[in-house]
Design an enzyme around this catalytic site. Structure first.
Site, PDB file in Angstrom:
ATOM      1  N   ASP A  16       0.877  -1.156   0.000  1.00 55.32           N
ATOM      2  CA  ASP A  16       0.000   0.000   0.000  1.00 55.32           C
ATOM      3  C   ASP A  16       0.923   1.217   0.000  1.00 55.32           C
ATOM      4  O   ASP A  16       2.112   1.114   0.324  1.00 55.32           O
ATOM      5  CB  ASP A  16      -0.892  -0.029   1.250  1.00 55.32           C
ATOM      6  CG  ASP A  16      -1.833   1.157   1.306  1.00 55.32           C
ATOM      7  OD1 ASP A  16      -2.449   1.480   0.272  1.00 55.32           O
ATOM      8  OD2 ASP A  16      -1.927   1.781   2.376  1.00 55.32           O
ATOM      9  N   ASP A  18       0.029   5.056   1.104  1.00 58.46           N
ATOM     10  CA  ASP A  18      -0.125   5.964   2.240  1.00 58.46           C
ATOM     11  C   ASP A  18      -0.177   5.173   3.546  1.00 58.46           C
ATOM     12  O   ASP A  18      -1.041   4.324   3.732  1.00 58.46           O
ATOM     13  CB  ASP A  18      -1.392   6.809   2.076  1.00 58.46           C
ATOM     14  CG  ASP A  18      -1.381   7.625   0.782  1.00 58.46           C
ATOM     15  OD1 ASP A  18      -0.285   7.951   0.297  1.00 58.46           O
ATOM     16  OD2 ASP A  18      -2.469   7.929   0.261  1.00 58.46           O
TER      17      ASP A  18
END
Length: 191
Positions: A16, A18
């Site tokens: 991922d 953020d």
């Protein structure tokens, strides 16, 4: 820290963005420009170590702000290009970026669905979910990885910036780590 699972044979790591590579914006805010992108400590070295180990690295990220009209797909791609430039300066790289620009419930690529993984595999058919790993900081990251049949690592983020469901993500994940660097230690320990 949950670490009972083996990471032997991992050939692909999905990350991922953020909360794993950069500081997550407060809930309801978005990292839409390079000046808002604050890399987390040690990500360059962690990615370099994966690169040297021959492990492919792909970023898979939900970017709902595009659907909300807060920024454009061009903005996302520009930010990813700038990140790649920064990584190259540290002898590191991401092998590909895949993002969902859609709102909730209107596509098959928004995590926890697996469409971003499928997009990556369409371009890189050597990807095998059985030898892949998802590293994320939300329950949707962990659920997406598990739905695809991958092993998973949950990254503990700043408590005040965690999305709802973080406790469930922590529980569901195969392992929990404090940072990408610590997760890479787990991954490479078994190689």
């Amino acid at each position: 820290m949950k670490t009972a699972i083996s990471y032997r044979g991992i050939q692909t790591v999905f990350l991922d963005r953020d909360g794993v590579l950069n500081r997550k914006a407060p809930e309801g805010e978005y990292v839409s420009r390079w000046d808002l992108f604050h890399p987390l400590p040690g990500i360059e070295e962690a990615l370099h170590r994966l690169n040297v180990a021959g492990i492919a690295v792909y970023v898979v990220t939900n970017q709902r702000g595009v659907a909300l009209g807060l920024y454009t797909t061009r903005d996302v791609e520009h930010l990813h290009a700038r990140l790649q430039e920064d990584l190259r300066a540290h002898d590191a790289r991401v092998d590909g970026f895949f993002y969902c620009p859609h709102d909730k419930g209107v596509c098959d690529c928004r995590k926890p669905k697996t469409g971003l993984f499928e997009q990556a595999r369409a371009l890189h058919p050597e990807i095998d979910y059985a030898t892949s790993l998802m590293v994320g900081d939300s329950v949707s990251d962990i659920e997406a990885g598990q739905r695809a049949g991958m092993r998973t690592i949950f990254i503990e983020g700043e408590p005040e910036r965690q999305k709802p469901g973080a406790d469930r993500g922590r529980t569901l994940a195969d392992a929990v780590s404090t940072s990408l660097g610590a997760a890479v230690e787990l991954i490479l320990r078994d190689q």
